[in-house]
Scaffold this motif. Structure first.
Motif, PDB file in Angstrom:
ATOM      1  N   THR A 286       0.844  -1.192   0.000  1.00 18.15           N
ATOM      2  CA  THR A 286       0.000   0.000   0.000  1.00 18.15           C
ATOM      3  C   THR A 286       0.882   1.245   0.000  1.00 18.15           C
ATOM      4  OG1 THR A 286      -0.124   0.006   2.424  1.00 18.15           O
ATOM      5  CG2 THR A 286      -1.886  -1.111   1.235  1.00 18.15           C
ATOM      6  N   GLY A 340      -4.575   6.717  -0.751  1.00 16.84           N
ATOM      7  CA  GLY A 340      -5.209   5.498  -1.290  1.00 16.84           C
ATOM      8  C   GLY A 340      -6.614   5.683  -1.817  1.00 16.84           C
ATOM      9  N   ASP A 343      -6.761   2.458   1.659  1.00 16.42           N
ATOM     10  CA  ASP A 343      -5.863   1.300   1.716  1.00 16.42           C
ATOM     11  C   ASP A 343      -5.587   0.830   3.142  1.00 16.42           C
ATOM     12  OD1 ASP A 343      -5.764   1.586  -0.977  1.00 16.42           O
ATOM     13  OD2 ASP A 343      -3.612   1.986  -1.124  1.00 16.42           O
ATOM     14  N   SER A 344      -5.517   1.771   4.094  1.00 13.93           N
ATOM     15  CA  SER A 344      -5.134   1.426   5.466  1.00 13.93           C
ATOM     16  C   SER A 344      -6.308   1.437   6.435  1.00 13.93           C
ATOM     17  CB  SER A 344      -4.053   2.399   5.961  1.00 13.93           C
ATOM     18  OG  SER A 344      -2.896   2.302   5.153  1.00 13.93           O
TER      19      SER A 344
END
Length: 355
Positions: A286, A340, A343-344
């Motif tokens: 990522t 992102g 993503d996290s």
């Protein structure tokens, strides 16, 4: 614009134009590779004690607005840019960058070769420096640079933590956020995941945290060397096995120390919104937002107790830890910054699942 100089401890001197406060300031000179986000960078408490260089050449073009603060005020000591834009164009802008820096007495310097400066910091490492408008000799300026204290050995956290306990959010799950210099978006992300967040000062004792009867504890980001806050390491050690714990950035480093590991200073650190990190448990890479100058030493950890869960793809440094048996985990990067952009997000989902 008045002339200003940037002086580094290796003797390098850059001449440019002053903007912001026309005064002298010293600190650790670092660089950030972000193309946008200068307002978030300036107001990130993790930059306390540092003079920030932006590698992207044009800065100030969208001004300053009242919505993108990560804390109540800016914390960077100084600001270095290639080209300052005096006339921003953005419908949310209420101030120019110059006016914002003047309001908080922060000096800036523009018109210098930031590419050359960044190459110097990459090859020699971050170093002490000062921005000045004084018309003094180079020898006198270098003497003042030599007198600037190193970043390590100072507890910057006491200057950026909250001075009182407060709460945000109305969720069913209660999280205590230990504020080592927390970015505002950490609180917002926890609240969005259904948490009631109680923010406490950095030196809050474990007994006081437990008396609040939280479902879990979050350790925030913050400035400086994690070894300069042993009281935080002790607090985490006393909470181990009693509550789920999630650490971000400095909080990650504190968890590493609490689990018996060691930390060290990186040559020039990781600062920007485009750092690739690999999750060793899933194999997925990522893109992350980062701002740190220290890292956990992988070989200092007991592999029977703690595993390295994430690594930096560029240099292999530790980006995540996970306890093998207890609900304790951490990441070196900033999932709340949302590159992102989701993503996290799974890290917050996982933390909430433990509560």
């Amino acid at each position: 614009m008045k002339q200003a100089r940037l002086v580094l401890e290796d003797g390098s001197i850059y001449t440019g134009q002053s903007f912001g406060a026309a005064r002298e300031i010293g600190g650790e000179v670092v660089f950030n590779t972000g193309m946008t986000g200068y307002q978030e960078i300036l107001t990130d408490p993790s930059y306390s004690g540092q003079i920030v260089t932006m590698t992207y050449p044009l800065i100030g073009n969208y001004g300053i607005n009242p919505f993108d603060f990560e804390s109540r005020r800016p914390h960077a000591r100084g600001f270095i840019v290639k080209e300052y834009c005096p006339e921003p164009s953005n419908w949310r802008a209420e101030l120019t960058l110059d006016a914002f820096l003047k309001q908080y007495d922060i000096p800036g310097i523009a018109g210098i070769d930031t590419r050359s400066l960044t190459k110097t910091l990459r090859s020699k490492g971050t170093m002490r420096g000062l921005i000045t408008t004084a018309d003094d000799s180079e020898a006198a300026l270098l003497e003042r640079v030599a007198a600037i204290p190193d970043l390590s050995g100072q507890d910057f956290i006491k200057g950026v933590t909250t001075d009182q306990i407060y709460s945000e959010g109305e969720g069913d799950k209660h999280v205590v956020l230990v504020d080592f210099g927390a970015k505002g978006n950490i609180v917002r992300r926890l609240a969005a995941h259904g948490c009631r967040v109680t923010v406490v000062p950095c030196d809050t004792r474990s007994t006081e945290i437990l008396s609040m009867k939280p479902n879990g504890v979050m350790l925030s980001n913050g400035p400086g060397d994690p070894k300069d806050v042993p009281y935080a390491v002790t607090m985490v050690q006393e909470l181990q096995g009693r509550l789920p714990i999630f650490g971000i950035c400095l909080g990650h480093q504190i968890i590493g120390l609490a689990l018996g590991g060691d930390t060290y200073k990186l040559k020039f650190g990781h600062r920007g919104g485009n750092h690739p990190v690999k999750n060793l448990l899933t194999g997925k890479v990522t893109i992350t937002s980062q701002n740190h100058g220290f890292a956990v030493r992988a070989d200092s950890l007991d592999p029977t107790e703690t595993i390295v869960s994430h690594i930096n793809v560029n240099d292999g440094t530790v980006e995540g830890l996970r306890h093998r048996k207890l609900p304790i985990f951490s990441v070196q990067y900033h999932p709340e910054a949302a590159p992102g952009p989701t993503d996290s997000e799974y890290l917050f989902d996982e933390f909430v699942s433990y509560l």
